[in-house]
Design a protein around this motif. Structure first.
Motif, PDB file in Angstrom:
ATOM      1  N   ASN A 189      60.180  68.509  25.717  1.00 19.31           N
ATOM      2  CA  ASN A 189      59.352  67.642  24.841  1.00 19.31           C
ATOM      3  C   ASN A 189      59.627  67.193  23.562  1.00 19.31           C
ATOM      4  O   ASN A 189      59.074  66.158  23.169  1.00 19.31           O
TER       5      ASN A 189
ATOM      6  N   HIS B 170      62.656  65.837  23.213  1.00 19.27           N
ATOM      7  CA  HIS B 170      63.761  64.990  23.473  1.00 19.27           C
ATOM      8  C   HIS B 170      63.268  64.196  25.054  1.00 19.27           C
ATOM      9  O   HIS B 170      63.964  64.593  25.879  1.00 19.27           O
ATOM     10  N   LYS B 171      62.678  63.130  24.555  1.00 20.80           N
ATOM     11  CA  LYS B 171      61.997  62.310  25.828  1.00 20.80           C
ATOM     12  C   LYS B 171      62.839  61.900  26.617  1.00 20.80           C
ATOM     13  O   LYS B 171      62.515  61.658  27.929  1.00 20.80           O
ATOM     14  N   ASN B 172      64.165  61.508  26.173  1.00 25.43           N
ATOM     15  CA  ASN B 172      64.993  60.863  27.164  1.00 25.43           C
ATOM     16  C   ASN B 172      66.143  61.539  27.890  1.00 25.43           C
ATOM     17  O   ASN B 172      66.902  61.195  28.392  1.00 25.43           O
TER      18      ASN B 172
ATOM     19  N   ASN C 137      67.244  63.378  30.705  1.00 29.36           N
ATOM     20  CA  ASN C 137      67.017  63.528  32.281  1.00 29.36           C
ATOM     21  C   ASN C 137      68.047  64.216  33.042  1.00 29.36           C
ATOM     22  O   ASN C 137      67.983  63.979  34.400  1.00 29.36           O
TER      23      ASN C 137
END
Length: 315
Positions: free
Chosen positions: A186, A188-190, A192
């Motif tokens: 939430n 740190h949206k990047n 993956n």
């Protein structure tokens, strides 16, 4: 009151008459499955993929299986790498770089490293049956700290969580680490790529057991003894095909570079291990309680190289 009394009587009848019949009328495997499903809803063999079920902790917890050992957690300590180690690859990381058990190597990280079982230690720290918070420099947390540093030097933005999710309740480890993963994704949206970093655990009762396990979990590269690693896949994930494919691809890639370093994938039929949370979510075991912390740390440069090259080729 009458309704409650009837309910109590019914439960008493089940406990007295039905359960003994069940336990004798089904084989051990089926009865074990019954116990697991009764105690751990996450492990149910029913095909229930509701949102509530997806968000529950994987309560199967590896310590319930024979090849995972019991735990004891000591008192918490401050995160830092032991720069007195003989391992030349060791990199000292000041505790001040960790704020609230989190270190960010870049403001906008794309990779998360965390530990559902942060208390796991190696053969040179037998305290608490190889689970402790007192010998952090000989724990899986230090391996994670070193892996964070190695990957950051290769250009990756890494978020490393050193929170003890297995303390104070080991059975809630994955529920606790799930909250950490949610929070990090939430904020740190990047991110993956997520790595839940562990070490394997075996019942080692004699010196012969320890020697055999060390032989199983080590190899030699460039004259240096290093710990092997492998991936674990939770087969109860709704995205199990993607999780398994990723583990298989990286295993194959690792075998092409360092064939003796990586072991076959381990599949846990009743597990999720939060692997549905990130696009590329891995549970990696580096070494075991039969390998030393230096042997585990010595393999980190190879694991970092493998992950770096694989994900740069497959972005």
């Amino acid at each position: 009151m009458l309704r409650k009394a009837k309910k109590i009587i019914s439960i008493a009848c089940i406990l007295t008459f039905v359960l003994p019949i069940i336990s004798y009328s089904i084989d051990k495997e089926e009865f074990l499955k019954f116990l697991i499903e009764s105690s751990y809803p996450e492990a149910s063999t029913n095909n229930d993929n509701s949102k509530e079920e997806k968000d529950k902790e994987d309560k199967t917890a590896n310590n319930k299986e024979k090849d995972y050992i019991k735990v004891h957690i000591g008192e918490e300590n401050v995160p830092t790498l032991n720069n007195k180690s003989d391992n030349k690859e060791n990199i000292s990381v000041a505790s001040s770089e960790y704020k609230n058990d989190i270190r960010l190597t870049k403001e906008d990280p794309t990779m998360l490293i965390y530990h559902s079982h942060a208390g796991e230690t190696y053969s040179d720290s037998p305290e608490g049956n190889y689970h402790s918070q007192n010998n952090r420099d000989k724990s899986v947390l230090e391996v994670g700290t070193l892996l964070t540093e190695q990957l950051s030097q290769k250009g990756w933005g890494v978020a490393h969580s050193t929170k003890y999710h297995d303390y104070p309740d080991f059975t809630k480890s994955y529920a606790s680490s799930l909250e950490t993963v949610k929070s990090m994704l939430n904020n740190h949206k990047n991110i993956n790529i997520a790595i839940d970093l562990h070490r394997d655990g075996r019942d080692l009762n004699t010196d012969a057991d320890m020697q055999k396990e060390n032989e199983r979990m080590t190899t030699t590269y460039n004259g240096e003894k290093v710990a092997k690693f492998f991936f674990v896949v939770g087969m109860k994930n709704t995205n199990v095909d993607e999780v398994q494919e990723l583990a298989e691809d990286i295993t194959k890639f690792a075998q092409s570079k360092y064939p003796e370093l990586v072991l076959p994938i381990v599949k846990k039929q009743y597990g999720k291990f939060n692997q549905y949370m990130a696009k590329n979510h891995m549970l990696i075991e580096i070494g075991s309680n039969g390998t030393s912390s230096d042997e585990a740390k010595a393999s980190v440069k190879y694991v970092a190289e493998i992950l770096d090259e694989y994900f740069k080729q497959n972005r």
